[in-house]
Design a protein around this motif. Structure first.
Motif, PDB file in Angstrom:
ATOM      1  N   HIS A 171      -7.641  14.092   2.618  1.00 28.00           N
ATOM      2  CA  HIS A 171      -7.524  12.794   3.271  1.00 28.00           C
ATOM      3  C   HIS A 171      -8.128  12.811   4.667  1.00 28.00           C
ATOM      4  O   HIS A 171      -8.352  13.891   5.238  1.00 28.00           O
ATOM      5  CB  HIS A 171      -6.050  12.360   3.360  1.00 28.00           C
ATOM      6  CG  HIS A 171      -5.153  13.435   3.886  1.00 28.00           C
ATOM      7  ND1 HIS A 171      -4.424  14.271   3.062  1.00 28.00           N
ATOM      8  CD2 HIS A 171      -4.870  13.847   5.152  1.00 28.00           C
ATOM      9  CE1 HIS A 171      -3.738  15.120   3.781  1.00 28.00           C
ATOM     10  NE2 HIS A 171      -3.990  14.899   5.064  1.00 28.00           N
ATOM     11  N   ASP A 174      -6.935   6.999   9.082  1.00 28.64           N
ATOM     12  CA  ASP A 174      -7.444   5.638   8.845  1.00 28.64           C
ATOM     13  C   ASP A 174      -8.338   5.151   9.988  1.00 28.64           C
ATOM     14  O   ASP A 174      -8.875   4.043   9.935  1.00 28.64           O
ATOM     15  CB  ASP A 174      -6.302   4.658   8.589  1.00 28.64           C
ATOM     16  CG  ASP A 174      -5.323   4.545   9.741  1.00 28.64           C
ATOM     17  OD1 ASP A 174      -5.524   5.208  10.788  1.00 28.64           O
ATOM     18  OD2 ASP A 174      -4.325   3.789   9.607  1.00 28.64           O
ATOM     19  N   ALA A 179     -13.352   5.466   7.063  1.00 27.08           N
ATOM     20  CA  ALA A 179     -12.322   4.446   6.848  1.00 27.08           C
ATOM     21  C   ALA A 179     -12.654   3.168   7.611  1.00 27.08           C
ATOM     22  O   ALA A 179     -12.474   2.045   7.095  1.00 27.08           O
ATOM     23  CB  ALA A 179     -10.960   4.979   7.267  1.00 27.08           C
ATOM     24  N   PHE A 193     -12.916   6.176  -1.055  1.00 31.32           N
ATOM     25  CA  PHE A 193     -11.463   6.150  -1.135  1.00 31.32           C
ATOM     26  C   PHE A 193     -11.023   5.545  -2.466  1.00 31.32           C
ATOM     27  O   PHE A 193     -11.805   4.935  -3.194  1.00 31.32           O
ATOM     28  CB  PHE A 193     -10.887   5.338   0.030  1.00 31.32           C
ATOM     29  CG  PHE A 193     -11.313   5.852   1.376  1.00 31.32           C
ATOM     30  CD1 PHE A 193     -10.692   6.953   1.941  1.00 31.32           C
ATOM     31  CD2 PHE A 193     -12.360   5.254   2.078  1.00 31.32           C
ATOM     32  CE1 PHE A 193     -11.089   7.452   3.177  1.00 31.32           C
ATOM     33  CE2 PHE A 193     -12.771   5.739   3.301  1.00 31.32           C
ATOM     34  CZ  PHE A 193     -12.135   6.845   3.862  1.00 31.32           C
ATOM     35  N   VAL A 195      -9.204   2.706  -3.843  1.00 30.24           N
ATOM     36  CA  VAL A 195      -8.771   1.376  -3.418  1.00 30.24           C
ATOM     37  C   VAL A 195      -8.558   0.512  -4.662  1.00 30.24           C
ATOM     38  O   VAL A 195      -9.393   0.506  -5.580  1.00 30.24           O
ATOM     39  CB  VAL A 195      -9.802   0.712  -2.489  1.00 30.24           C
ATOM     40  CG1 VAL A 195      -9.277  -0.632  -1.998  1.00 30.24           C
ATOM     41  CG2 VAL A 195     -10.124   1.623  -1.295  1.00 30.24           C
ATOM     42  N   ASP A 224      -3.660  -2.444   2.821  1.00 28.96           N
ATOM     43  CA  ASP A 224      -4.436  -2.600   4.046  1.00 28.96           C
ATOM     44  C   ASP A 224      -5.113  -3.961   4.033  1.00 28.96           C
ATOM     45  O   ASP A 224      -5.884  -4.272   3.113  1.00 28.96           O
ATOM     46  CB  ASP A 224      -5.485  -1.492   4.165  1.00 28.96           C
ATOM     47  CG  ASP A 224      -6.204  -1.530   5.501  1.00 28.96           C
ATOM     48  OD1 ASP A 224      -7.212  -2.256   5.602  1.00 28.96           O
ATOM     49  OD2 ASP A 224      -5.746  -0.862   6.454  1.00 28.96           O
ATOM     50  N   VAL A 231      -4.623   1.263  -0.832  1.00 30.12           N
ATOM     51  CA  VAL A 231      -5.349   2.516  -0.688  1.00 30.12           C
ATOM     52  C   VAL A 231      -4.390   3.677  -0.936  1.00 30.12           C
ATOM     53  O   VAL A 231      -3.204   3.614  -0.577  1.00 30.12           O
ATOM     54  CB  VAL A 231      -6.007   2.631   0.702  1.00 30.12           C
ATOM     55  CG1 VAL A 231      -4.977   2.616   1.818  1.00 30.12           C
ATOM     56  CG2 VAL A 231      -6.887   3.871   0.797  1.00 30.12           C
ATOM     57  N   THR A 233      -2.456   6.882  -0.363  1.00 31.06           N
ATOM     58  CA  THR A 233      -1.998   7.583   0.842  1.00 31.06           C
ATOM     59  C   THR A 233      -0.870   8.532   0.440  1.00 31.06           C
ATOM     60  O   THR A 233       0.306   8.222   0.607  1.00 31.06           O
ATOM     61  CB  THR A 233      -1.514   6.590   1.906  1.00 31.06           C
ATOM     62  OG1 THR A 233      -0.502   5.735   1.331  1.00 31.06           O
ATOM     63  CG2 THR A 233      -2.643   5.722   2.433  1.00 31.06           C
ATOM     64  N   SER A 237       0.956   6.694   5.598  1.00 36.57           N
ATOM     65  CA  SER A 237       0.169   5.464   5.470  1.00 36.57           C
ATOM     66  C   SER A 237      -1.140   5.529   6.240  1.00 36.57           C
ATOM     67  O   SER A 237      -2.093   4.820   5.913  1.00 36.57           O
ATOM     68  CB  SER A 237       0.998   4.266   5.958  1.00 36.57           C
ATOM     69  OG  SER A 237       1.351   4.419   7.326  1.00 36.57           O
ATOM     70  N   TRP A 240      -5.677   8.475   4.536  1.00 38.05           N
ATOM     71  CA  TRP A 240      -6.270   7.913   3.323  1.00 38.05           C
ATOM     72  C   TRP A 240      -6.875   9.019   2.467  1.00 38.05           C
ATOM     73  O   TRP A 240      -7.746   9.770   2.919  1.00 38.05           O
ATOM     74  CB  TRP A 240      -7.372   6.925   3.694  1.00 38.05           C
ATOM     75  CG  TRP A 240      -6.886   5.634   4.301  1.00 38.05           C
ATOM     76  CD1 TRP A 240      -5.635   5.346   4.767  1.00 38.05           C
ATOM     77  CD2 TRP A 240      -7.673   4.470   4.495  1.00 38.05           C
ATOM     78  NE1 TRP A 240      -5.579   4.069   5.241  1.00 38.05           N
ATOM     79  CE2 TRP A 240      -6.826   3.496   5.095  1.00 38.05           C
ATOM     80  CE3 TRP A 240      -8.996   4.132   4.240  1.00 38.05           C
ATOM     81  CZ2 TRP A 240      -7.276   2.224   5.431  1.00 38.05           C
ATOM     82  CZ3 TRP A 240      -9.455   2.874   4.575  1.00 38.05           C
ATOM     83  CH2 TRP A 240      -8.593   1.916   5.159  1.00 38.05           C
TER      84      TRP A 240
END
Length: 621
Positions: A171, A174, A179, A193, A195, A224, A231, A233, A237, A240
């Motif tokens: 990850h 963000d 991101a 990512f 999403v 988001d 997304v 996570t 949070s 990402w």
């Protein structure tokens, strides 16, 4: 002219020849790693070879020389003179320049491997202690610059020491450029990512996904507004998860690997590696593709910068652990190092229960790792301790895994009758009843309760991990017997995370050495390191053979070597125990000639057995 040839055109002939030889050697492994991941593995391999060629051409002469030395001594990290140290740079010394100035202390301690906790630029707080990375190409401003990082690696290299840094693979923050571009509507970066437009897919995944921080960050997906989507996570949070099914992501991370290697970094800790591949209907951990993509990254490094090692941060169950060092088609082709989390857990389990039976059985279940790899062994690390006691292992010795985990949490939080421990509960899961524990080694061993046997417990724990093989790593402050930081919650952003209690700042004395809380622990650990260096049986290629205990409170670990067997015996009880002489004879050790390597003297023998004092460790040779 092909891209790789163009990149290498200005290099001397011997450099081009060496690169070509490495490609010939490693290209089959690269393609084998990419094939399960992507529809066109050859095209991805071409991109990765181009990156490798550029990094190779830009690599410093001193680093090329290091590559040569490492290639001629590929077991350099397996040798018993390699002892590690892990720390936060600021809490150890201040900034990177200050760490460089304190290297002589580490050298005097026998350290050959220094792991500095996350120091690449993170997002703004909260940032998971630096594991939410916003920029892989820069250092936290309070710690220095990338030039300071290079200066530190040069200083370490000149003293025969290697720097390990964290590479967070699963990850990004963000606030990372990828991101931010995704939020701004860039479709290319959005595809970096996972999403989802609605909850249909997230809910399908959630049906089998565990929660890493159920109390702090429940669920595995975050809405988001800028993305207009959910997304993935896994951890928090603001972290990402990236999508490694997209080859662009792998190529981005390969470039990060090569750039850090060219700065002189010699080991990369692959953080959260177990989570990097997602599959519906699973926990999305330990998927086969994880090992394929690690193999691909490793082969790119072998071509451009073979001095670099990979270390898997895979804190997983015993049966899932070995593939991170390589099994089957990936045997010896993925990470060079992996954490032996199970050993740490069993050390603390033995000390609380005063019993080595469960530990002996559990450690016996782990297969022998590839002979070209090594465990990272440790008593403590930067993180909390999760009680990874396998239910099957517990049942095999007649106890309940759930009840034993509860006992350990009670014991180390000080809630159990007669407990000497002073740990802190971190991350209680109400659904399962599991509780994790924070605390320095000294505090967990009872130093804060002024228990007279606390130092002996700390030294016994370190003797176990130093005698097991691999690279034993000291957690900063534990070598000094430091107790929990009483002011841990006063620093901004730390109040909700009691793991900072076992991340104390060192206090440096006028002799340029840190001030210990326990001189006895400091002297004892230094003695263990000195003893370890001169014992060839502790080379990591020599398997650790855990024997059935003859006394239920004594862990027995044999290391068979052409120069003779060494038997490590560890009394985890607060009263005397013994090792029968018949066992020594079975191992080819002559009771009349046997010596305890830790003292250089013969052990105390009476009543047909080696007599062990409370919490005593011996390495019999």
């Amino acid at each position: 002219m092909p891209p790789v040839d163009a990149v290498l055109a200005d290099l001397p002939a011997h450099r081009r020849e060496l690169f070509d030889a490495r490609v010939e050697r490693w290209l089959p492994d690269l393609l084998a790693g990419l094939s399960p991941l992507y529809d066109d593995p050859a095209a991805v391999a071409d991109r990765l070879l181009g990156a490798a060629a550029r990094a190779y051409a830009a690599r410093d002469e001193e680093l090329h020389a290091l590559d040569l030395r490492r290639s001629l001594a590929p077991d350099w990290f397996q040798r018993p003179d390699v002892v590690g140290y892990a720390a936060y740079a600021d809490r150890f010394a201040g900034d990177l320049a200050a760490v460089a100035a304190r290297v002589p202390y580490l050298e005097s301690l026998g350290v050959r491997y220094l792991h500095l906790m996350p120091l690449l630029t993170p997002g703004p707080p909260p940032n998971d202690g630096g594991y939410a990375v916003a920029d892989y190409g820069s250092v936290r401003p309070d710690l220095g610059t990338m030039d300071d990082l290079e200066a530190l690696t040069r200083e370490l290299r000149g003293r025969g020491m290697s720097l390990c840094l964290d590479l967070v693979l699963n990850h990004v923050a963000d606030t990372h450029a990828w991101a931010l571009a995704a939020k701004a509507g860039d479709p290319v970066k959005r595809a970096y990512f996972h999403v989802f437009a609605d909850r249909t897919q997230p809910d399908a995944y959630e049906a089998t996904l565990p929660e890493v921080f159920p109390d702090l960050a429940p669920g595995n997906f975050t809405w988001d507004d800028d993305l207009d989507g959910w997304v993935w996570t896994t951890f928090n949070s603001y972290q990402w998860d990236v999508d490694f099914a997209n080859p662009d992501v792998l190529c981005e991370y390969a470039q990060v690997v090569l750039d850090l290697a060219n700065r002189g970094v010699e080991v990369l800790r692959l953080d959260a590696i177990a989570f990097t591949w997602k599959r519906l209907g699973t926990t999305c951990q330990n998927q086969p593709e994880v090992h394929a993509l690690t193999q691909a990254l490793r082969t790119v490094a072998r071509i451009a910068c073979p001095a670099l090692l990979f270390k898997a941060e895979a804190i997983v169950g015993p049966r899932d652990l070995m593939p991170y060092l390589g099994t089957g088609e990936h045997w010896g082709k993925v990470s060079d190092l992996a954490y032996h989390n199970g050993l740490m857990v069993q050390v603390w389990s033995m000390l609380a229960s005063r019993d080595a039976v469960l530990a002996s059985h559990a450690l016996q279940q782990l297969p022998v790792p590839p002979s070209t790899t090594a465990w990272i062994t440790y008593v403590r690390c930067h993180d909390d301790i999760g009680w990874a006691i396998d239910d099957g292992d517990a049942a095999a010795v007649g106890i309940s895994g759930h009840e034993h985990r509860r006992f350990l949490s009670d014991w180390y939080s000080g809630d159990f009758w007669q407990s000497w421990a002073q740990g802190l509960v971190f991350g209680e899961n109400e659904a399962t009843g599991d509780r994790r524990i924070s605390g320095t080694a000294a505090s967990l061993a009872g130093a804060g309760a002024w228990d007279p046997q606390a130092a002996a417990r700390v030294l016994l724990a370190h003797a176990v991990v130093m005698g097991f093989g691999g690279i034993p790593v000291l957690w900063s402050g534990d070598e000094l017997g430091l107790q929990n930081d009483p002011r841990w919650a006063e620093e901004p952003g730390h109040a909700d995370d009691n793991r900072w209690a076992h991340r104390p700042r060192l206090t440096w004395g006028p002799d340029d050495r840190p001030v210990p809380d326990s001189p006895a622990i400091a002297e004892g650990i230094a003695a263990l390191v000195r003893a370890r260096v001169s014992l060839p049986q502790l080379h990591a290629s020599v398997p650790a053979t855990v024997l059935d205990p003859h006394d239920p409170a004594v862990l027995l670990v044999a290391r068979h070597h052409p120069l003779g067997t060494v038997l490590g015996a560890y009394n985890v009880a607060p009263e005397p125990r013994h090792v029968p002489l018949d066992l020594l004879r079975e191992l080819g050790l002559d009771p009349a000639a046997v010596v305890d390597h830790l003292t250089g003297a013969g052990p105390r023998i009476a009543d047909g057995a080696v007599q062990l004092a409370p919490y005593q460790a011996v390495w019999l040779r």
